[in-house]
Design a protein around this motif. Structure first.
Motif, mmCIF file in Angstrom:
data_model
loop_
_atom_site.group_PDB
_atom_site.id
_atom_site.type_symbol
_atom_site.label_atom_id
_atom_site.label_comp_id
_atom_site.label_asym_id
_atom_site.label_seq_id
_atom_site.Cartn_x
_atom_site.Cartn_y
_atom_site.Cartn_z
ATOM 1 N N UNK A 285 0.951 -1.196 0.106
ATOM 2 C CA UNK A 285 0.057 -0.099 0.049
ATOM 3 C C UNK A 285 0.819 1.087 -0.145
ATOM 4 N N UNK A 286 0.414 2.330 -0.369
ATOM 5 C CA UNK A 286 0.895 3.577 -1.024
ATOM 6 C C UNK A 286 0.350 4.491 0.359
ATOM 7 N N UNK A 287 1.547 5.171 1.343
ATOM 8 C CA UNK A 287 0.834 5.951 2.225
ATOM 9 C C UNK A 287 1.032 7.467 1.370
ATOM 10 N N UNK A 288 -0.101 8.104 1.425
ATOM 11 C CA UNK A 288 -0.310 9.180 0.835
ATOM 12 C C UNK A 288 -1.154 10.321 1.593
ATOM 13 N N UNK A 289 -1.214 11.449 1.370
ATOM 14 C CA UNK A 289 -1.964 12.510 2.181
ATOM 15 C C UNK A 289 -2.858 13.218 1.308
ATOM 16 N N UNK A 290 -4.119 13.614 1.718
ATOM 17 C CA UNK A 290 -5.172 14.165 0.812
ATOM 18 C C UNK A 290 -5.558 15.517 1.561
ATOM 19 N N UNK B 60 -5.104 14.349 5.695
ATOM 20 C CA UNK B 60 -5.769 13.273 6.162
ATOM 21 C C UNK B 60 -4.764 11.955 5.567
ATOM 22 N N UNK B 61 -4.590 11.159 6.519
ATOM 23 C CA UNK B 61 -3.496 10.016 5.505
ATOM 24 C C UNK B 61 -4.422 9.194 4.919
ATOM 25 N N UNK B 62 -4.087 8.607 3.810
ATOM 26 C CA UNK B 62 -4.887 7.657 2.817
ATOM 27 C C UNK B 62 -3.850 6.335 2.416
ATOM 28 N N UNK B 63 -4.487 5.221 2.462
ATOM 29 C CA UNK B 63 -3.613 4.283 2.288
ATOM 30 C C UNK B 63 -4.330 3.513 0.807
ATOM 31 N N UNK C 271 8.583 -1.631 -4.004
ATOM 32 C CA UNK C 271 9.667 -1.910 -2.778
ATOM 33 C C UNK C 271 9.320 -0.700 -1.558
ATOM 34 N N UNK C 272 9.681 -1.346 -0.444
ATOM 35 C CA UNK C 272 9.493 -0.454 0.640
ATOM 36 C C UNK C 272 10.011 0.839 0.513
ATOM 37 N N UNK C 273 9.317 1.682 0.864
ATOM 38 C CA UNK C 273 9.943 3.133 0.848
ATOM 39 C C UNK C 273 9.874 3.914 -0.628
ATOM 40 N N UNK C 274 9.585 3.105 -1.371
ATOM 41 C CA UNK C 274 9.687 3.563 -3.096
ATOM 42 C C UNK C 274 8.801 4.941 -3.141
ATOM 43 N N UNK C 275 9.213 6.095 -3.658
ATOM 44 C CA UNK C 275 8.180 7.294 -3.780
ATOM 45 C C UNK C 275 7.237 6.990 -4.981
ATOM 46 N N UNK C 276 5.901 7.293 -4.902
ATOM 47 C CA UNK C 276 5.093 6.741 -5.909
ATOM 48 C C UNK C 276 4.184 8.137 -5.933
ATOM 49 N N UNK C 277 3.451 8.317 -7.193
ATOM 50 C CA UNK C 277 2.538 9.247 -7.696
ATOM 51 C C UNK C 277 0.985 8.164 -7.630
ATOM 52 N N UNK C 278 0.067 8.794 -6.930
ATOM 53 C CA UNK C 278 -1.112 8.054 -6.953
ATOM 54 C C UNK C 278 -2.207 8.988 -7.605
ATOM 55 N N UNK C 279 -2.994 8.496 -8.519
ATOM 56 C CA UNK C 279 -3.774 9.112 -9.374
ATOM 57 C C UNK C 279 -5.510 8.201 -9.081
ATOM 58 N N UNK C 280 -6.345 9.156 -8.744
ATOM 59 C CA UNK C 280 -7.594 8.781 -8.066
ATOM 60 C C UNK C 280 -8.759 9.389 -9.097
#
Length: 339
Positions: free
Chosen positions: A242-247, A302-305, A316-325
């Motif tokens: 899962x990607x830890x992101x913030x909205x 707010x944190x989003x998973x 991989x663990x810690x890899x930076x990602x871009x999430x598009x919803x």
């Protein structure tokens, strides 16, 4: 001429500055999609033994990919084996007791009880004759009174023995009491439960992988004393991740559990990983410094998973990602097996 050149140079610099400002200014947010930035996180499981015992064998090392149900380590089994054998023998012995009670008295036992009753009846008849003879002799004064008293005592004893043997014969015909059978069955259940518990302890001395994953840490070694409070391995569950992101707060209301998402990484820029929103924090916090968003860093977020399938172990663990919803899309089922 020199003044004209200076004016031209200043105009060029001003144009470049205006163009740079225009290019770098925040673009209006797309109302139909939400772009978030975060890092990949994984779930971890600390594996330990249930009972205290020395470790005999370890079959996995750090970095090994393991499958669900794969044997990872094993404790010394000698003590567990003795306990299980002892419990099994006690259960078998009690099982025979129940079988004997349920079967009732054997024909041979009933016949023996009948023979004992007949023998007692013959003894009573003989004692009765002796008593009658002594009584006649005492009447004739040819025998002392003590002989008559002794004959009477022997007759009473023979009658009591015959009465007891008759009752034993009746019990042999009736068979065991219902209460005795119920008690024996209860003791058998207790013995079988003790055997199952001993067998479970023997099985728990084998450490298996609960799911597919990668051995992240090998904490103990063969010969170490292991117990429930001391982990042996740390297992990383790599699918799904899962990607830890913030909205930001002003976009929070558009998110819903299960919404589809698309994840991209710098390592595979042309590849899109399908995912879904699995967690939305109910508590606001300040934007972490490691997260880059177009909004001000002092804004509440707010944190989003966002969960994603990772069958090839590319995320991989810690890899930076871009999430598009895509906010306009409805909920879609996860393509992963374990959603």
């Amino acid at each position: 001429m020199r003044s004209l050149k200076i004016i031209i140079i200043l105009a060029i610099i001003a144009g470049i500055a205006v163009a740079a400002w225009y290019a770098s200014r925040p673009k209006p947010a797309d109302k139909n999609s939400l772009t978030l930035y975060g890092n990949i996180d994984i779930r971890q499981v600390e594996l330990s033994f249930h009972d205290t015992e020395y470790i005999a064998k370890m079959h996995a090392k750090e970095g090994d990919q393991v499958k669900q149900g794969q044997l990872l380590a094993m404790q010394d089994l000698e003590r567990f084996q003795y306990t299980m054998d002892n419990a099994k023998a006690k259960a078998e012995a009690q099982r025979q007791v129940v079988a004997r009670l349920e079967a009732g008295s054997r024909v041979e036992d009933i016949r023996k009880a009948q023979a004992d009753v007949k023998s007692a009846q013959a003894a009573v008849a003989f004692a009765q004759k002796e008593f009658d003879r002594m009584q006649e002799m005492v009447r004739r004064k040819s025998a002392p009174q003590q002989s008559l008293d002794r004959a009477r005592s022997e007759l009473d004893a023979a009658r009591e023995r015959m009465r007891a043997l008759k009752e034993l014969h009746e019990l042999a015909v009736i068979g065991p009491r219902v209460e005795d059978i119920a008690e024996a069955r209860a003791q058998l259940e207790a013995a079988e439960s003790a055997f199952k518990l001993a067998k479970k302890a023997w099985q728990d001395a084998h450490l298996y992988a609960p799911a597919d994953g990668i051995i992240q840490d090998r904490i103990l070694e063969p010969g170490d004393m292991a117990n429930i409070n001391t982990p042996v391995y740390t297992l990383a569950l790599v699918d799904p991740v899962w990607a830890r992101a913030y909205v930001p707060e002003n976009r929070l209301g558009r998110l819903k559990y299960g919404m589809p998402a698309r994840i991209r990484t710098d390592s595979y820029p042309d590849k899109v990983y399908d995912g879904w929103v699995g967690f939305i924090s109910p508590t606001a916090e300040f934007t972490p410094k490691t997260v880059e968003t177009p909004e001000l860093r002092t804004s509440l977020v707010y944190q989003v998973r966002v969960f994603a399938c990772n069958p090839q172990n590319e995320l991989r663990l810690g890899m930076p990602v871009t999430v598009n919803i895509p906010l306009a899309e409805s909920n879609a089922p996860s393509p992963c097996k374990e959603r």
